[in-house]
Design a protein around this motif. Structure first.
Motif, PDB file in Angstrom:
ATOM      1  N   ALA A 123       0.837  -1.208   0.000  1.00  0.00           N
ATOM      2  CA  ALA A 123       0.000   0.000   0.000  1.00  0.00           C
ATOM      3  C   ALA A 123       0.870   1.255   0.000  1.00  0.00           C
ATOM      4  O   ALA A 123       0.597   2.222  -0.727  1.00  0.00           O
ATOM      5  CB  ALA A 123      -0.933  -0.005   1.210  1.00  0.00           C
ATOM      6  N   GLU A 127       1.158   4.108  -2.820  1.00  0.00           N
ATOM      7  CA  GLU A 127       1.049   5.535  -2.521  1.00  0.00           C
ATOM      8  C   GLU A 127       2.230   6.290  -3.127  1.00  0.00           C
ATOM      9  O   GLU A 127       2.080   7.324  -3.777  1.00  0.00           O
ATOM     10  CB  GLU A 127       1.036   5.716  -1.000  1.00  0.00           C
ATOM     11  CG  GLU A 127       0.930   7.146  -0.534  1.00  0.00           C
ATOM     12  CD  GLU A 127       0.813   7.207   0.982  1.00  0.00           C
ATOM     13  OE1 GLU A 127       1.781   6.839   1.680  1.00  0.00           O
ATOM     14  OE2 GLU A 127      -0.254   7.630   1.473  1.00  0.00           O
ATOM     15  N   PHE A 134      -4.366  -0.733  -6.669  1.00  0.00           N
ATOM     16  CA  PHE A 134      -3.705  -1.603  -5.692  1.00  0.00           C
ATOM     17  C   PHE A 134      -4.539  -2.878  -5.618  1.00  0.00           C
ATOM     18  O   PHE A 134      -5.747  -2.819  -5.349  1.00  0.00           O
ATOM     19  CB  PHE A 134      -3.648  -0.881  -4.340  1.00  0.00           C
ATOM     20  CG  PHE A 134      -3.169  -1.742  -3.197  1.00  0.00           C
ATOM     21  CD1 PHE A 134      -2.124  -2.646  -3.352  1.00  0.00           C
ATOM     22  CD2 PHE A 134      -3.753  -1.633  -1.942  1.00  0.00           C
ATOM     23  CE1 PHE A 134      -1.684  -3.430  -2.287  1.00  0.00           C
ATOM     24  CE2 PHE A 134      -3.314  -2.401  -0.877  1.00  0.00           C
ATOM     25  CZ  PHE A 134      -2.279  -3.298  -1.053  1.00  0.00           C
ATOM     26  N   TYR A 162     -13.380   2.794   2.995  1.00  0.00           N
ATOM     27  CA  TYR A 162     -12.112   2.651   3.717  1.00  0.00           C
ATOM     28  C   TYR A 162     -12.385   2.498   5.218  1.00  0.00           C
ATOM     29  O   TYR A 162     -11.770   1.680   5.891  1.00  0.00           O
ATOM     30  CB  TYR A 162     -11.220   3.877   3.485  1.00  0.00           C
ATOM     31  CG  TYR A 162     -10.828   4.094   2.031  1.00  0.00           C
ATOM     32  CD1 TYR A 162     -10.022   3.171   1.374  1.00  0.00           C
ATOM     33  CD2 TYR A 162     -11.237   5.231   1.332  1.00  0.00           C
ATOM     34  CE1 TYR A 162      -9.650   3.374   0.049  1.00  0.00           C
ATOM     35  CE2 TYR A 162     -10.862   5.437   0.014  1.00  0.00           C
ATOM     36  CZ  TYR A 162     -10.071   4.512  -0.631  1.00  0.00           C
ATOM     37  OH  TYR A 162      -9.702   4.708  -1.927  1.00  0.00           O
ATOM     38  N   THR A 189      -3.253   3.546   4.866  1.00  0.00           N
ATOM     39  CA  THR A 189      -2.527   4.165   3.745  1.00  0.00           C
ATOM     40  C   THR A 189      -3.458   4.362   2.545  1.00  0.00           C
ATOM     41  O   THR A 189      -3.480   5.445   1.938  1.00  0.00           O
ATOM     42  CB  THR A 189      -1.318   3.283   3.327  1.00  0.00           C
ATOM     43  OG1 THR A 189      -0.516   3.053   4.474  1.00  0.00           O
ATOM     44  CG2 THR A 189      -0.494   3.945   2.250  1.00  0.00           C
ATOM     45  N   ILE A 190      -4.232   3.326   2.221  1.00  0.00           N
ATOM     46  CA  ILE A 190      -5.119   3.484   1.042  1.00  0.00           C
ATOM     47  C   ILE A 190      -6.183   4.541   1.323  1.00  0.00           C
ATOM     48  O   ILE A 190      -6.617   5.245   0.420  1.00  0.00           O
ATOM     49  CB  ILE A 190      -5.748   2.141   0.566  1.00  0.00           C
ATOM     50  CG1 ILE A 190      -6.601   1.483   1.645  1.00  0.00           C
ATOM     51  CG2 ILE A 190      -4.684   1.204   0.030  1.00  0.00           C
ATOM     52  CD1 ILE A 190      -7.397   0.277   1.152  1.00  0.00           C
ATOM     53  N   LYS A 191      -6.559   4.650   2.602  1.00  0.00           N
ATOM     54  CA  LYS A 191      -7.560   5.672   2.939  1.00  0.00           C
ATOM     55  C   LYS A 191      -6.981   7.077   2.772  1.00  0.00           C
ATOM     56  O   LYS A 191      -7.589   7.932   2.122  1.00  0.00           O
ATOM     57  CB  LYS A 191      -8.053   5.480   4.374  1.00  0.00           C
ATOM     58  CG  LYS A 191      -9.120   6.494   4.725  1.00  0.00           C
ATOM     59  CD  LYS A 191      -9.548   6.488   6.156  1.00  0.00           C
ATOM     60  CE  LYS A 191     -10.409   7.721   6.382  1.00  0.00           C
ATOM     61  NZ  LYS A 191     -10.713   7.960   7.764  1.00  0.00           N
ATOM     62  N   ILE A 195      -6.542   5.440  -2.506  1.00  0.00           N
ATOM     63  CA  ILE A 195      -6.033   4.523  -3.539  1.00  0.00           C
ATOM     64  C   ILE A 195      -7.111   3.501  -3.877  1.00  0.00           C
ATOM     65  O   ILE A 195      -7.663   2.835  -2.977  1.00  0.00           O
ATOM     66  CB  ILE A 195      -4.755   3.803  -3.046  1.00  0.00           C
ATOM     67  CG1 ILE A 195      -3.669   4.836  -2.704  1.00  0.00           C
ATOM     68  CG2 ILE A 195      -4.251   2.804  -4.092  1.00  0.00           C
ATOM     69  CD1 ILE A 195      -2.463   4.268  -1.983  1.00  0.00           C
ATOM     70  N   THR A 197      -8.622   0.228  -4.558  1.00  0.00           N
ATOM     71  CA  THR A 197      -8.116  -1.063  -4.080  1.00  0.00           C
ATOM     72  C   THR A 197      -9.104  -2.193  -4.354  1.00  0.00           C
ATOM     73  O   THR A 197     -10.313  -2.045  -4.130  1.00  0.00           O
ATOM     74  CB  THR A 197      -7.854  -0.971  -2.554  1.00  0.00           C
ATOM     75  OG1 THR A 197      -6.904   0.078  -2.327  1.00  0.00           O
ATOM     76  CG2 THR A 197      -7.321  -2.274  -1.984  1.00  0.00           C
ATOM     77  N   GLY A 223     -13.177   1.585  -1.317  1.00  0.00           N
ATOM     78  CA  GLY A 223     -13.032   2.987  -1.710  1.00  0.00           C
ATOM     79  C   GLY A 223     -14.341   3.721  -1.716  1.00  0.00           C
ATOM     80  O   GLY A 223     -15.373   3.166  -1.407  1.00  0.00           O
TER      81      GLY A 223
END
Ligand code: UTP
Length: 223
Positions: A123, A127, A134, A162, A189-191, A195, A197, A223
């Motif tokens: 992740a 980023e 991802f 997220y 991290t994705i939040k 990103i 996902t 997401g």
């Protein structure tokens, strides 16, 4: 297009090393790398678990168990590199910075530091390289509200925000070699970078192709 895969170690090394799967996955990577830049972060699977369990018997602390797990992820990453037909560089990258700066079409690494898993690494790599996608490859079809192996009434999620993913993960363990769908570092991290996902089963390559081509697929969108 840039795609970062987190390849769960359970795919490469469920009990023993699954060389047939590694071979198929490499051919798949070579095919999609004609049209996209690919990054793969490889997990430790049973290899990590076996080593960590023995180290715990010898009273190794959690930090040291994480380090042992990291070596297992890098060992699996070496196997993936060895199965690529091209003259791929080795050893696998050991930092997100080095992996991000690589010019290779298919960039491969394992773990980096204690306190997260290769999902977290993947992740953060996604980023850092500003990945378009991802993809977390696991041995189950969806994210569930509880372990589908233990509970028959586990509920599947086709879409999760997220925050809902973080809520589910907050109830899970954070010890070396715990078996969770994704780790909290990855989810946070994705939040924070929004990103896109996908979490899906890494065994079904047709489904995987549909997913990365933006078509209908079996799995969970975050997401
Ligand atoms: P994995 O990424 O395989 O974790 O790393 P996991 O959750 O056990 O595996 P899958 O994805 O469900 O198969 C194995 C162990 O190595 C340590 C952690 O202890 C992790 O559980 N590790 C790995 C780190 O401490 N840091 C890393 O960057 C990667």
């Amino acid at each position: 297009m840039k795609i970062v895969f987190s390849l769960g170690g359970s795919m490469m090394c469920p009990d023993d090393i699954d060389d047939n799967y590694i071979d198929k996955f490499s051919r798949f990577l070579e095919e999609i790398s004609k049209h996209a830049k690919i990054y793969v972060v490889v997990g430790g699977g049973k290899t990590a678990r076996k080593y960590v369990n023995v180290a715990r018997k010898f009273k190794a602390g959690e930090f040291f168990c994480d380090i042992i797990g990291i070596y297992a992820t890098r060992l699996n990453a070496c196997l993936l590199i060895s199965s690529l037909n091209s003259d791929h560089s080795y050893p696998p990258f050991e930092s997100i910075e080095d992996a991000s700066n690589s010019n290779e079409k298919i960039v491969i690494m394992g773990g980096t530091h204690p306190m997260h898993t290769t999902d977290g690494v993947a992740a953060m790599l996604a980023e850092n390289v500003k990945a378009d996608l991802f993809v977390n490859l696991t041995n189950v079809d969806y994210v569930y509200d509880k372990d589908p192996g233990k509970y028959n009434d586990a509920k599947t999620y086709e879409k999760l925000s997220y925050d809902d993913l973080i809520k589910i993960l907050n109830n899970s363990e954070m010890i070396a070699s715990a078996n969770n769908i994704m780790d909290l570092v990855a989810a946070k991290t994705i939040k924070r970078s929004s990103i896109k996902t996908l979490i899906l089963n890494g065994k079904d390559f047709e489904n995987l192709k549909s997913a990365i081509n933006g078509k209908k697929f079996k799995g969970t969108v975050i997401g």
